[in-house]
Scaffold this motif. Sequence first.
Motif, PDB file in Angstrom:
ATOM      1  N   ARG A 213      18.620  86.926  64.145  1.00  0.00           N
ATOM      2  CA  ARG A 213      18.168  88.203  64.709  1.00  0.00           C
ATOM      3  C   ARG A 213      19.220  89.286  64.523  1.00  0.00           C
ATOM      4  O   ARG A 213      18.922  90.403  64.109  1.00  0.00           O
ATOM      5  N   LYS A 214      20.485  88.958  64.795  1.00  0.00           N
ATOM      6  CA  LYS A 214      21.565  89.936  64.639  1.00  0.00           C
ATOM      7  C   LYS A 214      21.738  90.347  63.174  1.00  0.00           C
ATOM      8  O   LYS A 214      21.958  91.526  62.877  1.00  0.00           O
ATOM      9  N   SER A 215      21.627  89.386  62.272  1.00  0.00           N
ATOM     10  CA  SER A 215      21.745  89.693  60.846  1.00  0.00           C
ATOM     11  C   SER A 215      20.596  90.594  60.410  1.00  0.00           C
ATOM     12  O   SER A 215      20.793  91.574  59.676  1.00  0.00           O
ATOM     13  N   TYR A 216      19.394  90.269  60.872  1.00  0.00           N
ATOM     14  CA  TYR A 216      18.232  91.077  60.487  1.00  0.00           C
ATOM     15  C   TYR A 216      18.329  92.488  61.067  1.00  0.00           C
ATOM     16  O   TYR A 216      17.949  93.459  60.410  1.00  0.00           O
ATOM     17  N   ALA A 217      18.890  92.612  62.280  1.00  0.00           N
ATOM     18  CA  ALA A 217      19.098  93.944  62.865  1.00  0.00           C
ATOM     19  C   ALA A 217      20.050  94.763  61.993  1.00  0.00           C
ATOM     20  O   ALA A 217      19.850  95.972  61.795  1.00  0.00           O
ATOM     21  N   LYS A 218      21.081  94.117  61.432  1.00  0.00           N
ATOM     22  CA  LYS A 218      21.987  94.821  60.508  1.00  0.00           C
ATOM     23  C   LYS A 218      21.210  95.320  59.298  1.00  0.00           C
ATOM     24  O   LYS A 218      21.436  96.436  58.816  1.00  0.00           O
ATOM     25  N   TRP A 219      20.310  94.484  58.788  1.00  0.00           N
ATOM     26  CA  TRP A 219      19.480  94.878  57.648  1.00  0.00           C
ATOM     27  C   TRP A 219      18.600  96.082  58.004  1.00  0.00           C
ATOM     28  O   TRP A 219      18.501  97.046  57.243  1.00  0.00           O
TER      29      TRP A 219
ATOM     30  N   GLY B  66      18.000 102.218  57.610  1.00  0.00           N
ATOM     31  CA  GLY B  66      17.852 103.492  58.301  1.00  0.00           C
ATOM     32  C   GLY B  66      17.013 103.431  59.558  1.00  0.00           C
ATOM     33  O   GLY B  66      16.757 104.456  60.175  1.00  0.00           O
ATOM     34  N   PHE B  67      16.578 102.244  59.959  1.00  0.00           N
ATOM     35  CA  PHE B  67      15.818 102.107  61.195  1.00  0.00           C
ATOM     36  C   PHE B  67      16.776 102.205  62.388  1.00  0.00           C
ATOM     37  O   PHE B  67      17.956 101.887  62.274  1.00  0.00           O
ATOM     38  N   GLY B  68      16.255 102.618  63.522  1.00  0.00           N
ATOM     39  CA  GLY B  68      17.065 102.707  64.730  1.00  0.00           C
ATOM     40  C   GLY B  68      16.238 102.325  65.940  1.00  0.00           C
ATOM     41  O   GLY B  68      15.032 102.099  65.844  1.00  0.00           O
ATOM     42  N   GLY B  69      16.897 102.270  67.104  1.00  0.00           N
ATOM     43  CA  GLY B  69      16.209 101.957  68.357  1.00  0.00           C
ATOM     44  C   GLY B  69      15.467 100.647  68.290  1.00  0.00           C
ATOM     45  O   GLY B  69      15.957  99.660  67.739  1.00  0.00           O
ATOM     46  N   SER B  70      14.240 100.628  68.811  1.00  0.00           N
ATOM     47  CA  SER B  70      13.449  99.395  68.844  1.00  0.00           C
ATOM     48  C   SER B  70      13.011  98.953  67.443  1.00  0.00           C
ATOM     49  O   SER B  70      12.591  97.813  67.265  1.00  0.00           O
ATOM     50  N   ASP B  71      13.117  99.828  66.450  1.00  0.00           N
ATOM     51  CA  ASP B  71      12.789  99.456  65.073  1.00  0.00           C
ATOM     52  C   ASP B  71      13.926  98.689  64.410  1.00  0.00           C
ATOM     53  O   ASP B  71      13.783  98.213  63.282  1.00  0.00           O
ATOM     54  N   ALA B  72      15.060  98.581  65.091  1.00  0.00           N
ATOM     55  CA  ALA B  72      16.204  97.813  64.578  1.00  0.00           C
ATOM     56  C   ALA B  72      16.598  96.737  65.590  1.00  0.00           C
ATOM     57  O   ALA B  72      17.761  96.524  65.868  1.00  0.00           O
ATOM     58  N   ASP B  73      15.579  96.043  66.118  1.00  0.00           N
ATOM     59  CA  ASP B  73      15.821  95.029  67.150  1.00  0.00           C
ATOM     60  C   ASP B  73      16.088  93.639  66.571  1.00  0.00           C
ATOM     61  O   ASP B  73      16.331  92.691  67.309  1.00  0.00           O
ATOM     62  N   GLY B  74      16.037  93.520  65.248  1.00  0.00           N
ATOM     63  CA  GLY B  74      16.301  92.237  64.621  1.00  0.00           C
ATOM     64  C   GLY B  74      15.078  91.366  64.434  1.00  0.00           C
ATOM     65  O   GLY B  74      15.184  90.267  63.890  1.00  0.00           O
ATOM     66  N   MET B  75      13.937  91.831  64.870  1.00  0.00           N
ATOM     67  CA  MET B  75      12.695  91.081  64.665  1.00  0.00           C
ATOM     68  C   MET B  75      12.028  91.626  63.399  1.00  0.00           C
ATOM     69  O   MET B  75      11.699  92.804  63.335  1.00  0.00           O
TER      70      MET B  75
END
Length: 145
Positions: A109-115, A120-129
């Motif tokens: 999840r943390k790795s995917y959030a980095k991706w 360029g995603f932020g907030g809930s769009d960068a939650d790692g899911m």
Amino acid sequence: MNSTPEFYVVRAGDTLSEIAVKFHVTLAQIVKWNPQIKNPNVIHVGQQVRVKAPSQEPVSEDEPFPGKDFFQPSVSSPIIEVMGWRLIEEGCSAYPDDEPDFQWSEEDRKSYAKWQRKLGFGGSDADGMPGRQSWERLHVPALTR
């Protein structure tokens, strides 16, 4: 992928799984194209490994998005490991020792959030899911079934 070399020379620390991810093919394809490899866990520095399909065989497509419900702690799948190797390749690793595995985890999840943030995603769009849009941009190599 016309510029992909036909063979790769094994370096120290390489695994067939990592080589497959690097060339956007599956481990099963590498094993199929290299009948001289009797045990996929044993390769040697300097060994040549075919990484491109013979001209008459089509090259792998991307793994389709498995759906949001797929990414749960109870899920164990080779898709998760291949996704992890792609995240590492993209410089988005939160894995200890850069070693993803089949089990969906907090490190995934943390790795995917980095991706997602890299895209360029932020907030809930960068939650790692994973979502369809970020998944399709990651280009996880399709697994043979």
